[in-house]
Structures are given as C-alpha cells and as structure tokens.
Design a protein around this motif. Structure first.
Motif, PDB file in Angstrom:
ATOM      1  N   ALA A   1       0.795  -1.157  -0.010  1.00 34.87           N
ATOM      2  CA  ALA A   1       0.056   0.012  -0.054  1.00 34.87           C
ATOM      3  C   ALA A   1       0.705   1.102  -0.107  1.00 34.87           C
ATOM      4  O   ALA A   1       0.551   2.326  -0.381  1.00 34.87           O
ATOM      5  CB  ALA A   1      -1.076  -0.032   1.287  1.00 34.87           C
TER       6      ALA A   1
ATOM      7  N   LEU B   1      -4.589  -7.169  -1.709  1.00 33.26           N
ATOM      8  CA  LEU B   1      -5.149  -6.256  -0.913  1.00 33.26           C
ATOM      9  C   LEU B   1      -4.201  -4.992  -0.780  1.00 33.26           C
ATOM     10  O   LEU B   1      -5.041  -3.730  -1.003  1.00 33.26           O
ATOM     11  CB  LEU B   1      -5.690  -6.746   0.553  1.00 33.26           C
TER      12      LEU B   1
ATOM     13  N   ILE C   1      -5.530  -1.144  -2.009  1.00 29.21           N
ATOM     14  CA  ILE C   1      -5.476  -0.117  -1.038  1.00 29.21           C
ATOM     15  C   ILE C   1      -4.633   1.046  -1.768  1.00 29.21           C
ATOM     16  O   ILE C   1      -5.010   2.191  -1.506  1.00 29.21           O
ATOM     17  CB  ILE C   1      -4.787  -0.384   0.317  1.00 29.21           C
ATOM     18  N   ASN C   2      -3.475   0.823  -2.394  1.00 31.46           N
ATOM     19  CA  ASN C   2      -2.962   1.771  -2.801  1.00 31.46           C
ATOM     20  C   ASN C   2      -3.442   2.466  -4.130  1.00 31.46           C
ATOM     21  O   ASN C   2      -3.428   3.809  -4.163  1.00 31.46           O
ATOM     22  CB  ASN C   2      -1.351   1.139  -3.677  1.00 31.46           C
TER      23      ASN C   2
ATOM     24  N   LEU D   1      -6.953   2.964  -4.316  1.00 29.36           N
ATOM     25  CA  LEU D   1      -7.760   3.694  -3.941  1.00 29.36           C
ATOM     26  C   LEU D   1      -7.471   4.976  -3.431  1.00 29.36           C
ATOM     27  O   LEU D   1      -8.331   5.849  -3.241  1.00 29.36           O
ATOM     28  CB  LEU D   1      -8.572   2.870  -2.600  1.00 29.36           C
TER      29      LEU D   1
ATOM     30  N   GLU E   1      -9.516   6.905  -0.038  1.00 29.85           N
ATOM     31  CA  GLU E   1     -10.545   6.237   0.273  1.00 29.85           C
ATOM     32  C   GLU E   1      -9.957   5.105   0.979  1.00 29.85           C
ATOM     33  O   GLU E   1     -10.593   4.479   1.774  1.00 29.85           O
ATOM     34  CB  GLU E   1     -11.359   5.710  -1.014  1.00 29.85           C
ATOM     35  N   GLY E   2      -8.758   4.578   0.713  1.00 29.11           N
ATOM     36  CA  GLY E   2      -8.242   3.305   1.327  1.00 29.11           C
ATOM     37  C   GLY E   2      -7.193   3.806   2.564  1.00 29.11           C
ATOM     38  O   GLY E   2      -6.745   2.694   3.183  1.00 29.11           O
TER      39      GLY E   2
ATOM     40  N   LEU F   1      -7.896   1.953   6.174  1.00 23.59           N
ATOM     41  CA  LEU F   1      -7.379   0.592   6.160  1.00 23.59           C
ATOM     42  C   LEU F   1      -5.853   0.538   6.095  1.00 23.59           C
ATOM     43  O   LEU F   1      -5.456  -0.361   6.711  1.00 23.59           O
ATOM     44  CB  LEU F   1      -8.079  -0.247   4.815  1.00 23.59           C
ATOM     45  N   LYS F   2      -5.516   1.312   5.348  1.00 21.32           N
ATOM     46  CA  LYS F   2      -3.955   1.494   5.251  1.00 21.32           C
ATOM     47  C   LYS F   2      -3.279   1.800   6.830  1.00 21.32           C
ATOM     48  O   LYS F   2      -2.256   1.186   7.147  1.00 21.32           O
ATOM     49  CB  LYS F   2      -3.277   2.461   4.551  1.00 21.32           C
TER      50      LYS F   2
END
Length: 535
Positions: free
Chosen positions: A90, A233, A237-238, A240, A243-244, A247-248
């Motif tokens: 990410a 995953l 995430i990277n 997004l 938005e991610g 989670l990161k």
C-alpha cells in the motif's frame, strides 16, 4: 540532568551513553543465543548417559520450554505476514511493486537453481551412496505418497484459498482412495464358453481398482494463499488512494504492534533453543552409528550448504551492492542462530525482519515484501538438500541417473522447494516428489530420516540467509525509490513533526543501535533516537 565532574552532561554525552547501553543490550541477546546453542548440545549429550531415548515422557517435558518458543513465534507469523505485505504494497506504487516482485522472483529462482547445481556437482563427485551399504543404513520413520503433477496443482490451488479464515489454519491437498469400478464384461470368458448376453455368472464380469482423487483439509497455515491475498489487498488499497487510507493506517498500526510483541518474545529465544536442541539429541537412538552410516552423506550436504552460504550468496551480495557481506552476516547473526535452533524459517521471520530493518538498515518497504515472500517460496538450502538426497538414494539403489534424469532432479528440486512449508522437516514431503519424478522408491526416504533433524537446522539457516541476501540486493536497486515514495505518502501536520515524522534512510541513527518500538503507526514500529535531549 546528571552531573559529570560537577558539570551538567551535554545532550551529546547523554545520547552517546544511551547508544552504548543499547548496543551492549543488543549484542547481549546475540551472545545469549549462541551460548544457548552450545548449552543445548551439551545438555543433550549429557542427558543421553542418564536417560534412554525411549523415555518419551521425560523428553516431552524437557522439550516443553522449546515448544513454548515455537508457539509464540508462530503466533506472530499470521499478523506479521498480513500486516507487512499489505502495508508494504500500500505504501509503494503499483509500477514499482511490479518491478520489485519480478526482481524478487528472478533472484529466488536463480539462487535456488544455483544451490541445486552446487549440490548435484558435489554428490556426483563425492559419491556418498553405495549399494552395498543399503541394508546397513538404519531406517527411521515412515514415508508419504506424493505425485509431482498433483503437488504442482495443489501449490497453484493454495494461492487462491476458497476461505480466507480457514486458510489461517489449514490448506487443501489432493489425496487418492481406491474404489471398485463398475462390472466390466469379460470378453475372453464369453468367447470361450459361447455365453449369451444374459449370462450373469461370476466369471462373466470383473471389476478393477481405480485411484479416485479427492480433496482433504490438511492442518497447517496456508501461507502461500495469505501472501497472495495480502499482496492483492495492498495493491488495491494503494489504488484507492484517499478512500483506502483508513485501512492502510489500520494495517500499519497492526504491523507496529506486532513488532513490539516480537521485541518481547525474542528475549525468551535463548531459553527455548536450549531445550529444543537438547531434546533432539536425546531422541536420536545412536548418534555414533548414524554418523558412521551417514557420515559421507552429511559431509556432502553440509559442504554444499557451506559453499552456497559462504561463497555463492556473499559473492552475489558483494557484486550487486559493493558492501562487505561479513558485516551484513554479523548483523543477521541473531536471526541465523534462531533459525538453526528452531529449524523453522517461518518462526524465524519476525527476527529476520527485525535484523534487516534495525541492524542492516534495509528499507522497510523492501523488507515488508521480500522477507514474508522469501520465507514462503525461497528455499535454497532445502532445494540443495533435496537434490543431494535424491541422487544419494539413487546411488544406494545402484541406479545410474542419465543426464536427462539429473536435469529433471535439478528442475524438480527447484520447483518443489517453492512448495516446502517453512516448518521443521517440511522438505521431506517435497523430497518424495523429486524421488517420484525420476522413478526412485518413495519409501527410501526413510534412509535419511535418522539424520534429517540435524541437517534440517543447517538448511533452514541457509534459507534465512538467502532471504536476507535477497533483501540486501533488492534494497540496492529499489531502496532509494521506496524511500522517496514513503516520504511523500502521508502529509504530516507542521506543528507535530517531533513525534510523528516519517524518517527516511538518512535518519541520524547508528547502525548498531537496537530497535526502539514506539507503537506509533506513522513510524511503522521502528523509531530512531531523537536528535536532541529535552532538558
């Protein structure tokens, strides 16, 4: 502030004394681990004169502290692998991660094939196996059945587990069961007795045994599936972006907490290693007899591992990095000693990452990708061992291997090593695949089981050493790129730079300073010393 000769100590003096204390503490752990290895060997040899190898209850209790160490280290494998890979992928761009992955796979395949070739050259030159010794060699344990094609398909299937939760504690493998076929017409019987189609005598039909494949769940973490999922995953995430980010941050915080736990567990390592090694020495029925029967085989395996670990890998490291491999090895000594003591590259993974980041100053993003993936698929020592063992068994059976057979051994051992789990003696399972590929009896794997527990420790250390060298080489090409990306990944408030700064590889830290885990998610669990001391 303390006084020195009646004067207040300067911040520089405070930092120097603190750094010296930290260096002493870190080196103390390494010394304790080395001492633990020798104590374990001595304790095991000493107790052999008091205990019999069949006193399983006593040995079970003796091994108990060692099992606790393995349990604690294995407990950290799952959160460490997932959080490291997700956070690492990410934090770096998809283009750079693709290049890193391709370079890592190229390194793994190259070094594994080099290890196999080294082992084959030695075993063909030394010729440790002799058909006349076949009946004299002590067999131990039992063998498992494995088919090369099914094992390959299982390996691919394990990359995509059907249930992520079950992948944490089991993996699906192919087994076979014998079933009876439907009744078949006996044409010879019909023609001989001129029978009609309605004849139902027992001789008119027959059945045959058929091998029917089916899937079963085998206990053990499906590390390969978790690695593939975590990489995917992290890339998503990277992609997004904003938005991610929640989670990161979650996985970054999980990674920091896991590294803090590792810092606590590693201090128990010397105690566990003592009892793991001692119990193995006591369980060996006749050490002298085993060494006499398998001495040349042991020398061949250890010689191959020594050449690969002390010549091939350090040479590659020096060529690509222009740095001293001896210094790199000394900084990895804590992980290497633990690998030898536990015989598990997966259990050693937390210490491997700790040594790479804090001692050898490898970029955290490189380590997060290379170390977990390497502990899963990069098995230089196992591949070399399997090649030597396969040809040794062929020599014991007086079977001459053709050039084509030798090539098959080299390619199969290289591929089979990828599927070997990072747990003690997992290489024996994949060795059956190599034996089957060249038509050797799988049951002859029992010829080498009596000494495998000892050789397993040396090949595990080489597996971990190969992972570390790979991280060092890849850091030479990708470290600067990832440092730049990491430094621009998150914008920090201007008024909180002291506690939440993102540290680049030019941080003002000593190469010998041990880790200081702050738990701050921004620092990824690795916080260097402050550049100033508060008065």
């Amino acid at each position: 502030m303390e006084l020195h000769d009646g004067k207040p100590e300067s911040p520089a003096m405070v930092r120097k004394r603190s750094r010296g204390l930290q260096i002493a503490i870190d080196n103390l752990l390494i010394i304790l681990i080395v001492i633990a290895v020798f104590i374990g060997v001595g304790l095991g040899i000493g107790l052999r004169g008091v205990w019999d190898y069949e006193e399983y209850r006593k040995i079970y209790y003796l091994e108990y502290p060692g099992r606790l160490l393995l349990n604690m280290l294995k407990l950290l494998i799952l959160p460490l692998i997932i959080s490291s890979l997700v956070t690492g992928m990410a934090d770096i761009g998809s283009h750079a991660s693709g290049k890193l992955g391709a370079a890592a796979i190229l390194y793994y395949m190259t070094t594994t094939l080099a290890a196999v070739i080294t082992g084959i050259i030695l075993v063909l030159s030394i010729h440790p196996g002799n058909s006349s010794d076949r009946d004299g060699i002590t067999r131990a344990g039992s063998t498992l059945e494995a088919d090369p094609l099914d094992s390959l398909l299982d390996l691919i299937s394990q990359c995509f587990p059907e249930n992520l939760v079950s992948a944490c504690f089991e993996r699906v493998i192919t087994k076979f069961k014998v079933v009876k076929s439907d009744p078949r017409r006996n044409e010879t019987h019909f023609q001989l007795y001129n029978l009609t189609e309605t004849d139902n005598s027992s001789y008119a039909t027959y059945t045959v045994d058929l091998a029917k494949p089916y899937l079963v769940s085998d206990s053990g973490m499906n590390v390969l599936g978790l690695v593939v999922f975590s990489i995917a995953l992290g890339c998503i995430i990277n992609h997004l972006g904003e938005e991610g980010l929640p989670l990161k941050n979650f996985f970054r915080s999980l990674n920091s907490c896991t590294m803090c736990l590792i810092n606590i567990v590693i201090w128990y390592t010397p105690v566990g290693i003592i009892f793991l090694i001692a119990s193995k020495f006591i369980l060996t029925k006749d050490i002298g007899g085993v060494l006499n029967d398998m001495g040349m085989y042991m020398a061949t395996v250890l010689g191959g591992l020594a050449i690969h670990g002390m010549v091939t890998l350090p040479t590659l490291y020096f060529i690509f990095t222009r740095k001293n491999p001896v210094t790199f090895a000394v900084n990895m000594s804590k992980a290497l000693c633990t690998a030898w003591g536990t015989a598990s590259s997966s259990a050693t993974l937390p210490l491997t990452m700790d040594c790479l980041v804090n001692k050898n100053k490898i970029n955290i993003n490189v380590v997060r990708f290379v170390a977990p993936v390497g502990a899963t698929i990069n098995m230089d020592g196992t591949a070399l061992y399997e090649a030597v063992a396969c040809i040794f068994i062929a020599q014991v059976n007086a079977k001459e291997l053709s050039i084509a057979d030798v090539i098959i051994v080299s390619l199969t051992a290289t591929a089979a090593a990828v599927g070997a789990a990072g747990v003690p003696q997992a290489g024996l399972v994949t060795l059956v695949i190599v034996l089957t590929a060249v038509g050797l009896p799988a049951e002859d794997v029992t010829l080498i089981l009596s000494i495998d527990w000892l050789l397993d420790r040396f090949r595990t250390a080489i597996n971990v050493w190969g992972d570390a060298i790979g991280a060092g080489i890849l850091d030479r090409f990708f470290g600067a790129t990832f440092s730049t990306e990491s430094s621009t990944a998150i914008e920090m408030p201007a008024d909180d730079n002291e506690n939440c700064s993102i540290h680049s590889r030019q941080d003002n830290t000593s190469d010998d300073s041990p880790p200081s885990y702050s738990g701050l998610h921004i620092n990824d669990g690795f916080e260097p010393e402050k550049s100033a001391t508060k008065l």
